[in-house]
Design an enzyme around this catalytic site. Sequence first.
Site, mmCIF file in Angstrom:
data_model
loop_
_atom_site.group_PDB
_atom_site.id
_atom_site.type_symbol
_atom_site.label_atom_id
_atom_site.label_comp_id
_atom_site.label_asym_id
_atom_site.label_seq_id
_atom_site.Cartn_x
_atom_site.Cartn_y
_atom_site.Cartn_z
ATOM 1 N N THR A 19 22.126 -97.890 -41.476
ATOM 2 C CA THR A 19 21.835 -96.881 -40.498
ATOM 3 C C THR A 19 20.422 -96.361 -40.171
ATOM 4 O O THR A 19 20.201 -95.896 -39.090
ATOM 5 C CB THR A 19 22.702 -95.626 -40.749
ATOM 6 O OG1 THR A 19 22.062 -95.058 -42.037
ATOM 7 C CG2 THR A 19 24.009 -95.662 -40.982
ATOM 8 N N CYS A 142 4.204 -104.408 -43.514
ATOM 9 C CA CYS A 142 4.426 -104.977 -42.398
ATOM 10 C C CYS A 142 3.073 -105.370 -41.753
ATOM 11 O O CYS A 142 2.785 -106.214 -41.165
ATOM 12 C CB CYS A 142 5.184 -103.881 -41.158
ATOM 13 S SG CYS A 142 4.259 -102.226 -41.534
ATOM 14 N N SER A 172 7.166 -96.742 -35.501
ATOM 15 C CA SER A 172 8.055 -97.311 -36.100
ATOM 16 C C SER A 172 7.767 -97.423 -37.436
ATOM 17 O O SER A 172 8.575 -97.548 -38.353
ATOM 18 C CB SER A 172 8.475 -98.749 -35.391
ATOM 19 O OG SER A 172 7.633 -99.547 -35.252
ATOM 20 N N GLY A 173 6.515 -97.917 -38.150
ATOM 21 C CA GLY A 173 6.192 -97.937 -39.374
ATOM 22 C C GLY A 173 6.569 -96.825 -40.119
ATOM 23 O O GLY A 173 6.557 -96.739 -41.439
ATOM 24 N N LYS A 229 -2.650 -101.764 -50.036
ATOM 25 C CA LYS A 229 -1.539 -102.702 -49.854
ATOM 26 C C LYS A 229 -2.104 -103.849 -49.240
ATOM 27 O O LYS A 229 -1.735 -105.067 -49.812
ATOM 28 C CB LYS A 229 -0.282 -102.130 -49.141
ATOM 29 C CG LYS A 229 0.528 -101.054 -49.877
ATOM 30 C CD LYS A 229 1.613 -100.567 -48.949
ATOM 31 C CE LYS A 229 1.919 -99.109 -49.360
ATOM 32 N NZ LYS A 229 2.974 -98.532 -48.241
ATOM 33 N N ARG A 250 -2.596 -94.869 -37.231
ATOM 34 C CA ARG A 250 -1.682 -94.770 -36.483
ATOM 35 C C ARG A 250 -1.640 -94.588 -35.012
ATOM 36 O O ARG A 250 -2.673 -93.424 -34.720
ATOM 37 C CB ARG A 250 -0.638 -93.632 -37.102
ATOM 38 C CG ARG A 250 0.599 -93.518 -36.474
ATOM 39 C CD ARG A 250 1.568 -94.854 -37.108
ATOM 40 N NE ARG A 250 1.722 -94.570 -38.526
ATOM 41 C CZ ARG A 250 2.421 -95.245 -39.533
ATOM 42 N NH1 ARG A 250 2.795 -96.344 -38.781
ATOM 43 N NH2 ARG A 250 2.830 -95.325 -40.819
ATOM 44 N N HIS A 257 2.741 -103.422 -34.061
ATOM 45 C CA HIS A 257 1.283 -103.163 -34.828
ATOM 46 C C HIS A 257 0.498 -104.091 -34.230
ATOM 47 O O HIS A 257 1.036 -105.186 -33.701
ATOM 48 C CB HIS A 257 1.497 -103.361 -36.410
ATOM 49 C CG HIS A 257 2.229 -102.495 -37.103
ATOM 50 N ND1 HIS A 257 2.688 -101.290 -36.339
ATOM 51 C CD2 HIS A 257 2.612 -102.268 -38.427
ATOM 52 C CE1 HIS A 257 3.327 -100.643 -37.463
ATOM 53 N NE2 HIS A 257 3.188 -101.181 -38.711
#
Length: 350
Positions: A19, A142, A172-173, A229, A250, A257
Site C-alpha cells: 500500500t 535510489c 518521493s524519496g 550510502k 532535498r 531525482h
Amino acid sequence: MAWTKAIPAHPVVAVAGATGAVGQEFMNVLHDLDFPAAEVRALASARSAGKKIEFAGCGQVPAGELTVQEMTPESFEGVDIALFSAGAGVSKQMREAVVAAGAVMIDNSSAFRMEDDVPLIVPEVNPDDIGWHSGVIANPNCTTIIMSLPLKALHDVAPVKRVVVSSYQAASGAGAPAMAELYDQTREFLDGKRGDELTVKAFAHQIAFNCIPHIDVFLEDGSTKEEWKMVVETKKIFHADIAVAPTCVRVPSLRCHAEAVNVEFAEPISVEQAREAFEAFEGVTVMDDVANNVYPMPGLLQGTNDVYVGRLRKDPTVENGLNFWCVGDQIRKGAALNAVQIAKLLLPKE
C-alpha cells in the site's frame, strides 16, 4: 552459502508493503514488464489488511482487485520471490521467515545492503552478482542507482577514479506522506501562510519553494547517512575503489531525482567517446542538445524507466575529467523497476 533453489518460470510473487508508494509502483511495474507471475500477493500491516487495490495483471494473473493480506511469517509459504518495501525494521523481522519458506527476498530498504553475503545489484551494471546471493538481494539506494548507470557506461571506456556529485532529490524519496506534504505546503504557501505557519512533518524544514541540504541523519564527520550510502554502495556495486564525494539535497520536485556529476578518470576519455558510451548503454537515454535547450528535467520525466543524461562537457580543471547531469524517476528505476529487473534475473534462462 550460495542459493541453490531454482526459481520457477512462473513464480509466486509477494509484494510486502503493497500500500506504500513503492509497493504500488511494484504492482505497476509487474504489469508494465508483464512479469510471468503465477500469483501476486499484496501484503501490508494489519491496519491495511482487507483493503482492495487495483492490479492491471501480469503473467498468469488477470487484471482485477487484490485483497491486501496482513504480513506475517506465514505469509511467505509457497512464495518464490518477495519484493520488499516496508522499511528496514520489517525487512529484518521477516528475513528469516522469507528465506526459510524458500523465497528470495529482494529488499528495497537499507537493512542488508552492506552485508557481505548480500549482493547489491543494478541489473545493467553488475548482473553477475546474482549468482552468489544466499536468499536476500538488496536494491541500492535510489540516488546510487541513478548515478550508477551512466557511471558504468563511462567506466567501461576509462576507469573511474573519483566522483563529485550533488543530488537534487525528490520528495518521493521520503515516501508517500512526504509527497503529500509537498502538495499541501505549496497550497498553504500560495494561500498566504508564512513559513512558520506551514505544516512540517516529513522533513526537517519547509520543502515547498525551498532546498534542504539534509537527507537522513548526520554522521560524526558532518556528512549524512544518505551521502555515506552513495560512497560505500558505489564501491560495492562496481567492485572498485572509486572515491565518491557527494552532497545530497532535498528539492521540491515530486518523484524524479537529478544529479550533477563530475568524474575524474584514470585514462583519457573524450566527450565524443562518453556520448557514444551513453547512447549504447542499456537504460540510459541521452537528452543533450543545448543549442535547442534540450536536457533532462525532473518535472518532465515522471513515470519513465531510463536514466536521462545531458549537459555533457569536458572538465578542464583536471587531467581526465567530464561533467554531466542525469535524471531518473526515484520510484521506478530508483526503487520498484530496479527490484523487478532483479527478479527477472532470477528466472530460468530461456
